[in-house]
Enzyme design. Structure first.
Site, PDB file in Angstrom:
ATOM      1  N   LEU A 188       0.834  -1.200   0.000  1.00  0.00           N
ATOM      2  CA  LEU A 188       0.000   0.000   0.000  1.00  0.00           C
ATOM      3  C   LEU A 188       0.865   1.245   0.000  1.00  0.00           C
ATOM      4  O   LEU A 188       1.821   1.341   0.785  1.00  0.00           O
ATOM      5  CB  LEU A 188      -0.908   0.017   1.231  1.00  0.00           C
ATOM      6  CG  LEU A 188      -1.577   1.365   1.571  1.00  0.00           C
ATOM      7  CD1 LEU A 188      -2.602   1.742   0.500  1.00  0.00           C
ATOM      8  CD2 LEU A 188      -2.219   1.325   2.959  1.00  0.00           C
ATOM      9  N   SER A 189       0.537   2.221  -0.844  1.00  0.00           N
ATOM     10  CA  SER A 189       1.142   3.545  -0.817  1.00  0.00           C
ATOM     11  C   SER A 189       2.653   3.436  -1.007  1.00  0.00           C
ATOM     12  O   SER A 189       3.108   2.957  -2.047  1.00  0.00           O
ATOM     13  CB  SER A 189       0.762   4.247   0.491  1.00  0.00           C
ATOM     14  OG  SER A 189       1.110   5.612   0.458  1.00  0.00           O
ATOM     15  N   ALA A 190       3.469   3.870  -0.032  1.00  0.00           N
ATOM     16  CA  ALA A 190       4.910   3.684  -0.167  1.00  0.00           C
ATOM     17  C   ALA A 190       5.255   2.208  -0.281  1.00  0.00           C
ATOM     18  O   ALA A 190       6.211   1.829  -0.966  1.00  0.00           O
ATOM     19  CB  ALA A 190       5.632   4.304   1.032  1.00  0.00           C
TER      20      ALA A 190
ATOM     21  N   ALA B 262       4.577   1.415  -3.852  1.00  0.00           N
ATOM     22  CA  ALA B 262       5.695   1.872  -4.671  1.00  0.00           C
ATOM     23  C   ALA B 262       6.896   0.948  -4.509  1.00  0.00           C
ATOM     24  O   ALA B 262       7.631   0.689  -5.467  1.00  0.00           O
ATOM     25  CB  ALA B 262       6.061   3.303  -4.302  1.00  0.00           C
TER      26      ALA B 262
ATOM     27  N   HIS C 266      -7.437   7.519   0.216  1.00  0.00           N
ATOM     28  CA  HIS C 266      -6.162   6.803   0.222  1.00  0.00           C
ATOM     29  C   HIS C 266      -6.198   5.625   1.195  1.00  0.00           C
ATOM     30  O   HIS C 266      -6.372   5.823   2.400  1.00  0.00           O
ATOM     31  CB  HIS C 266      -5.039   7.760   0.626  1.00  0.00           C
ATOM     32  CG  HIS C 266      -3.663   7.205   0.446  1.00  0.00           C
ATOM     33  ND1 HIS C 266      -3.164   6.854  -0.785  1.00  0.00           N
ATOM     34  CD2 HIS C 266      -2.677   6.937   1.342  1.00  0.00           C
ATOM     35  CE1 HIS C 266      -1.931   6.408  -0.646  1.00  0.00           C
ATOM     36  NE2 HIS C 266      -1.613   6.445   0.634  1.00  0.00           N
TER      37      HIS C 266
END
Length: 395
Positions: free
Chosen positions: A161-163, A166, A297
């Site tokens: 998730l998110s970072a 990435a 988010h």
């Protein structure tokens, strides 16, 4: 933005840059403020014993269900900023699904000494290359899990998730020979940022390499010639932290790698949300994208009904659909015959190749800006980095 000219225009440009700096710091402050408390719930994870040189200085955690399947798969799960492994497991329900399906889980966990916000450093070149930094630490954990627990090396998957999403992009690009599939939730494409200011710009879908160069960032990250991992992409259309234009960029990056047509082979509605899928020359779905209606988010969850899995909390969001179950089904490691199937919406035309159609709610201009906008000048970027270092938010 127009061109900056001398005199009054120059002063205006300077004020604009200061506002950009303030905006960057304000967003980081707000993110920390609203992260919320860790959700309650038992820690089901165990600590991974020493697993190698660990150049990224990460902590390793894992989960094994009471009954492992024969030649069990391994799922690597990467938490988001201001989260830890146990809280993300509790919210996402991955260990619940592991109990049902008999696969193993690995949770790399970030440490505050690496990043004060507990974000994986998906934008630091030293942590995103093959055989270096945090990426190598995760790879070493995977090798240790496979060797210790006799897991199937051909069925290793990664999600985040998110970072963490990435960083899942990083792992899929740096080690495509290791992973059979991946899932990127509210994340970003690989290789588009190398500094903190660039990372914030990419989160807002500003700047970055041109769309046509995204695939080559992946193919240049390792010597692997293929085949390539299956990719599942999830993003809420109300995400104000990581722009959902990044979902389209991730699809374009992996569409180029897989060499599939720009128009999706499948467009359907699943539990009220749009799903699109791309098939390779053999008719296999190799990329899917879920656009979650009304979701800010976070990781999409379902806490009731046939998809129930996990528990809602900060950045773990009720959406009436379980990304955990659906991703595992896409990878082929969990059956979902009890779940509702999607309802077809339309059959795309073979020549529907315009890139701006890759994301609903993001115009051609939005995506073009995401791909072609220039990054801040070196001097401005340096100012932002210095400010973040002074605040103890960048190493």
């Amino acid at each position: 933005m127009g061109k900056v000219v001398l005199g009054q225009g120059f002063r205006h440009g300077r004020r604009s840059r200061i506002r950009n700096l303030n905006d960057t710091l304000s967003r980081l402050s707000a993110f920390r403020k609203h992260a919320g408390p860790k959700p309650a719930g038992a820690d089901r994870l165990a600590d991974l014993p020493p697993f190698g040189s660990n150049p990224g200085a990460l902590r390793g955690r894992f989960y094994l269900p009471a009954c492992l399947a024969a030649s069990p798969p391994l799922v690597v799960v990467l938490h988001g900023c201001m989260q830890d492994a146990a809280s993300y497991d509790h919210g996402s329900g991955w260990s619940q699904l592991a109990d049902e399906q008999g696969f193993a889980l690995l949770y790399p966990e970030q440490q505050r000494g690496n990043n004060p916000n507990l974000c994986f450093n998906w934008f630091n070149l030293g942590d995103t290359r093959r055989d270096a930094g945090e990426a190598l630490s995760v790879r070493q954990m995977i090798a240790a899990m496979i060797a210790t627990h006799a897991l199937d090396p051909a069925r290793v998957y990664v999600t985040g998730l998110s970072a963490g999403g990435a960083m899942a992009s990083v792992m899929l690009a740096a080690y495509p020979d290791v992973f059979a599939g991946g899932a990127i939730i509210a994340g970003l494409p690989y290789g588009t940022a190398a500094t903190v200011p660039e990372a914030f710009d990419r989160m807002r879908a500003q700047g970055g390499p041109p769309v046509e160069a995204l695939g080559s960032l992946v193919t240049a990250a390792s010597p692997h010639p293929g085949p390539w991992p299956k990719i599942s992409v999830w993003h809420g259309d109300r995400d104000a932290t990581v722009s959902h234009a990044n979902s389209a960029l991730i699809v374009e990056q992996w569409r180029a790698v897989h060499g599939v047509k720009s128009g999706p082979a499948v467009v359907e509605t699943v539990c009220g949300h749009r799903r699109r899928a791309w098939r390779d020359a053999h008719g296999r779905e190799v990329i899917e994208e879920y656009r979650i209606a009304g979701l800010p988010h976070g990781t999409p969850l379902s806490t009731a009904g046939p998809e129930a899995c996990g528990s809602a909390g900060p950045y773990m969001l009720e959406a009436g659909i379980s990304s955990t179950r659906r991703v595992a089904d896409f990878w082929g490691i969990a059956g979902q015959d009890r779940l509702p199937r999607g309802a077809p919406v339309r059959t795309p035309q073979p020549n529907a190749t315009r890139f701006h159609s890759a994301t609903e709610g993001a115009s051609h201009e939005d995506v073009s800006q995401a791909a072609h906008a220039k990054p801040p000048a070196d001097g401005v970027g340096r100012v932002i980095e210095d400010a973040l270092r002074a605040a103890g938010l960048m190493r």
